[in-house]
Motif scaffolding. Structure first.
Motif, short mmCIF file in Angstrom:
data_model
loop_
_atom_site.label_atom_id
_atom_site.label_comp_id
_atom_site.label_asym_id
_atom_site.label_seq_id
_atom_site.Cartn_x
_atom_site.Cartn_y
_atom_site.Cartn_z
N ILE A 60 28.10 2.60 90.87
CA ILE A 60 28.45 2.10 92.20
C ILE A 60 29.47 3.00 92.88
O ILE A 60 30.45 3.43 92.27
CB ILE A 60 29.01 0.66 92.09
CG1 ILE A 60 27.91 -0.31 91.68
CG2 ILE A 60 29.64 0.22 93.41
CD1 ILE A 60 28.42 -1.71 91.38
N ILE A 61 29.23 3.28 94.18
CA ILE A 61 30.15 4.09 94.97
C ILE A 61 31.13 3.15 95.66
O ILE A 61 30.73 2.37 96.55
CB ILE A 61 29.38 4.92 96.02
CG1 ILE A 61 28.32 5.80 95.32
CG2 ILE A 61 30.33 5.76 96.85
CD1 ILE A 61 27.35 6.47 96.27
N PRO A 62 32.40 3.15 95.28
CA PRO A 62 33.35 2.18 95.83
C PRO A 62 33.41 2.12 97.36
O PRO A 62 33.39 1.02 97.94
CB PRO A 62 34.69 2.59 95.21
CG PRO A 62 34.31 3.20 93.89
CD PRO A 62 33.03 3.95 94.20
N PRO A 63 33.50 3.27 98.08
CA PRO A 63 33.52 3.16 99.55
C PRO A 63 32.26 2.49 100.11
O PRO A 63 32.34 1.77 101.12
CB PRO A 63 33.62 4.62 100.01
CG PRO A 63 34.24 5.34 98.85
CD PRO A 63 33.70 4.66 97.64
N ALA A 64 31.13 2.71 99.45
CA ALA A 64 29.89 2.07 99.91
C ALA A 64 29.95 0.56 99.69
O ALA A 64 29.48 -0.22 100.53
CB ALA A 64 28.69 2.67 99.17
N LEU A 65 30.54 0.15 98.56
CA LEU A 65 30.71 -1.28 98.30
C LEU A 65 31.61 -1.90 99.37
O LEU A 65 31.30 -2.98 99.91
CB LEU A 65 31.33 -1.48 96.91
CG LEU A 65 31.77 -2.90 96.56
CD1 LEU A 65 30.59 -3.86 96.57
CD2 LEU A 65 32.47 -2.91 95.19
N LYS A 66 32.69 -1.21 99.69
CA LYS A 66 33.62 -1.74 100.70
C LYS A 66 32.94 -1.80 102.06
O LYS A 66 33.14 -2.76 102.83
CB LYS A 66 34.86 -0.85 100.77
CG LYS A 66 35.98 -1.44 101.60
CD LYS A 66 37.28 -0.68 101.39
CE LYS A 66 38.43 -1.36 102.12
NZ LYS A 66 39.71 -0.68 101.87
N GLU A 117 38.92 1.10 91.44
CA GLU A 117 38.68 0.90 92.87
C GLU A 117 37.82 -0.34 93.10
O GLU A 117 38.08 -1.13 94.02
CB GLU A 117 37.99 2.13 93.46
CG GLU A 117 38.87 3.36 93.57
CD GLU A 117 38.13 4.52 94.22
OE1 GLU A 117 37.79 4.40 95.41
OE2 GLU A 117 37.87 5.53 93.52
N ILE A 118 36.79 -0.50 92.29
CA ILE A 118 35.89 -1.65 92.45
C ILE A 118 36.64 -2.95 92.17
O ILE A 118 36.46 -3.95 92.90
CB ILE A 118 34.68 -1.51 91.52
CG1 ILE A 118 33.77 -0.37 92.00
CG2 ILE A 118 33.88 -2.81 91.43
CD1 ILE A 118 32.71 0.06 91.00
N TYR A 119 37.49 -2.95 91.15
CA TYR A 119 38.24 -4.18 90.85
C TYR A 119 39.16 -4.54 92.01
O TYR A 119 39.28 -5.71 92.38
CB TYR A 119 39.04 -4.04 89.56
CG TYR A 119 39.72 -5.34 89.19
CD1 TYR A 119 39.01 -6.36 88.56
CD2 TYR A 119 41.05 -5.59 89.53
CE1 TYR A 119 39.61 -7.58 88.27
CE2 TYR A 119 41.65 -6.80 89.25
CZ TYR A 119 40.93 -7.79 88.61
OH TYR A 119 41.51 -9.00 88.34
N GLN A 120 39.80 -3.55 92.61
CA GLN A 120 40.69 -3.83 93.74
C GLN A 120 39.90 -4.38 94.92
O GLN A 120 40.36 -5.29 95.63
CB GLN A 120 41.45 -2.57 94.15
CG GLN A 120 42.48 -2.81 95.24
CD GLN A 120 43.50 -3.86 94.86
OE1 GLN A 120 44.11 -3.80 93.79
NE2 GLN A 120 43.71 -4.86 95.72
N ILE A 121 38.71 -3.84 95.16
CA ILE A 121 37.85 -4.36 96.23
C ILE A 121 37.48 -5.81 95.95
O ILE A 121 37.47 -6.66 96.84
CB ILE A 121 36.60 -3.48 96.39
CG1 ILE A 121 36.97 -2.10 96.92
CG2 ILE A 121 35.58 -4.15 97.33
CD1 ILE A 121 35.85 -1.09 96.88
#
Length: 425
Positions: free
Chosen positions: A166-172, A215-219
Motif C-alpha cells: 500500500i502507498i500511504p499517500p494514496a491511502l490518505k 505511515e499507514i498506522y498514523q493515517i
C-alpha cells in the motif's frame, strides 16, 4: 476507543452460550466437583487411548491416557489454556504490543485460537461488516478474503499499491476524498477498516516496509480506522530482522492480527490465532461458541505439547529453517524466471512468502492462456483475475507458487510457460 460503532448488529446481539459457559466452568473446576450439567460424552468410551508422535528432530511427543481423554473431549472456545498462554507469551515476545498492559476498556490485548486463520478472518468480517460498509484493501488480494467479503454486500475500495504494498499517500488521498465529497464510490459510507497482508502478500509477494507501516498506522489513527493485519507469512520473511508488525505499533487498540501455523507447522492441523483488543476478541469467541464451538482439541494438545517441548527458542529455530527452505525455493524460481521469461514477462523479487507475481507481456488476460494452453503443456498457475475485486476484470498476471515443486520442476515448468507465451503472442 469506541468499539461499539464498529460492531454489526448481529455481533452485538450475540450472548454467552450457557452450556458453553458451564462446560468451561467445569474445565476450570477441581476434580472433586461432581458435575451433572454438561452433555459431554464419557471419555472412557473413546477407542483412542494413547499416541506417540515422532518429531523431525528425533524426539517424540507422547500423549498418555489421561491427556488423550482431554485431547478427545470438548474444550474452551477461546482455546485450551496452556496453548493460549504460550501464544500470548509469544506475541508479547515478538511484537511487544503496547496494549498488553491496558485495561479491557482501553483495548487490552487478547488472543483466541481459531480453526486456521481463515476462520478467524471470516468471523472478524462477520463481526465488523454490514451491507453497504466500505472496506479498504490493496487488490489484487487473497481470493479467500474476497470470497468471505463479497457475499457481505460491502463496498470494496482498492487502495493503490506498488512493489512495497500500500502507498500511504494514496491511502490518505482515498480517505480525504470522502471529506471533500470526491469519494471513490459516491454516497457510500465512510470506511471503517483497512485489510492488508503485510508480508509476502498472496498473490503479489509484496511486503510493507517499516516506514510505510508507520505511515499507514498514523493515517488509521487520523481517520479512526481498524486495521486487519492478515499475516500468515510473517515467519516466512527471508531477511532479518523481521519487519515490525502493526500490532507492535498499536497504541490505540485498533489492530486485529491473524496468525497461522499452517505455513510453518502443518496446514492440516487447522490452527490459527487472533490477537486484538479484548472487547473485539470476546465477540469472536461468542461467535465460535455457536459455530465450531472450538478448534479441534486434539490438534491443540498436539501443538501445545510440541511448543512446550521446544520452547520459544526451539520454535523460532524451526521457523528459521522453514524460511530458509522457502528462500532457496524463491531463488530457484527467480533464476529460472530470468532464464526462461526474460523479455516475455516482468516480476519483482518477493521478500517473504511463497509466490512470484508475473506480468505476461502482450497478453491482456491470462485466463485462457493458463487454464487451456498451459494446462495442455502440463503446467499450471493461477490466472491473475482470480485475485481481482471484480472477477470479470481481465488481468495480465499469473501467480506462481514455489512452495512445493522441486527446483528442477520449477525450471521445467517455467520453460513450458515460456513456450506457451511465445505461441500465444
Amino acid at each position: 476507543m469506541n468499539y461499539s460503532r464498529f460492531i454489526t448488529a448481529v455481533s452485538a446481539a450475540r450472548k454467552v452460550s450457557k452450556i458453553r459457559e458451564l462446560t468451561e466452568l467445569t474445565l476450570r473446576s477441581p476434580k472433586s466437583l461432581i458435575s451433572m450439567a454438561g452433555g459431554a460424552p464419557n471419555p472412557n468410551t473413546f477407542p483412542f487411548k494413547t499416541a506417540s508422535i515422532g518429531i523431525g528432530d528425533g524426539t517424540t511427543i507422547t500423549i498418555g491416557e489421561d491427556l488423550m481423554k482431554k485431547a478427545l473431549q470438548y474444550s474452551a472456545s477461546r482455546g485450551i489454556p496452556e496453548l493460549v498462554t504460550w501464544l500470548i507469551d509469544l506475541q508479547k515476545s515478538l511484537h511487544n504490543p503496547p496494549t498488553a498492559g491496558y485495561s479491557p476498556e482501553e483495548g487490552k490485548m487478547a488472543l483466541c485460537v481459531t480453526t486456521g486463520s481463515q476462520e478467524g478472518l471470516s468471523k472478524v468480517f462477520d463481526m465488523l461488516i454490514n451491507p453497504g460498509d466500505s472496506i479498504l484493501l490493496d487488490a489484487p488480494t487473497y481470493s479467500g478474503t474476497l470470497a468471505a467479503l463479497l457475499p457481505l454486500g460491502c463496498n470494496l475500495i482498492n487502495v493503490p499499491s506498488d512493489g512495497q504494498g500500500i502507498i500511504p499517500p494514496a491511502l490518505k488521498e482515498v480517505l480525504s476524498g470522502w471529506r471533500t465529497g470526491a469519494a471513490t464510490k459516491p454516497n457510500s459510507s465512510f470506511p471503517k477498516l483497512l485489510y492488508t497482508i503485510p508480508n509476502g502478500s498472496n498473490p503479489t509477494g509484496t511486503s510493507l516496509t517499516t516506514e510505510r507501516k508507520q505511515e499507514i498506522y498514523q493515517i488509521a489513527r487520523d481517520y479512526d480506522l481498524l486495521i486487519i493485519e492478515d499475516d500468515p507469512y510473517y515467519f516466512l520473511q527471508f531477511q532479518k530482522p523481521w519487519t515490525p508488525s502493526f500490532l507492535s505499533m498499536d497504541v490505540d487498540g485498533r489492530v486485529i492480527r491473524t496468525d497461522s501455523m499452517s505455513k510453518v507447522l502443518s496446514s492440516g492441523l487447522r490452527i490459527g490465532f487472533l490477537t486484538g483488543p479484548e472487547p473485539l476478541i470476546d465477540r469472536i469467541v461468542l461467535h465460535i461458541q455457536t459455530s465450531t464451538m472450538h478448534t479441534s482439541t486434539f490438534s491443540q494438545v498436539m501443538l501445545s505439547e510440541l511448543l512446550h517441548q521446544w520452547g520459544e527458542r526451539g520454535f523460532l529455530k524451526h521457523v528459521d529453517s522453514v524460511a530458509e527452505f522457502y528462500r532457496k525455493q524463491r531463488n530457484a524460481m527467480l533464476a529460472s524466471a530470468e532464464k526462461w521469461l526474460t523479455g516475455l514477462a516482468d516480476w519483482h523479487c518477493p521478500n517473504a512468502g511463497m509466490f512470484l507475481w508475473i506480468k505476461i507481456h502482450g497478453i491482456s488476460d491470462t485466463h485462457q492462456l493458463i487454464m487451456e494452453k498451459a494446462f495442455k503443456k502440463e503446467v499450471l498457475f493461477v490466472p491473475g483475475k482470480a485475485f481481482n475485486i471484480e472477477s470479470s476484470e481481465p488481468s495480465p498476471y499469473i501467480r506462481a507458487s514455489f512452495s512445493v515443486p522441486s527446483p528442477e520442476q520449477i525450471d521445467q515448468g517455467l520453460q513450458r510457460l515460456a513456450m506457451v507465451i511465445k505461441e500465444s503472442v
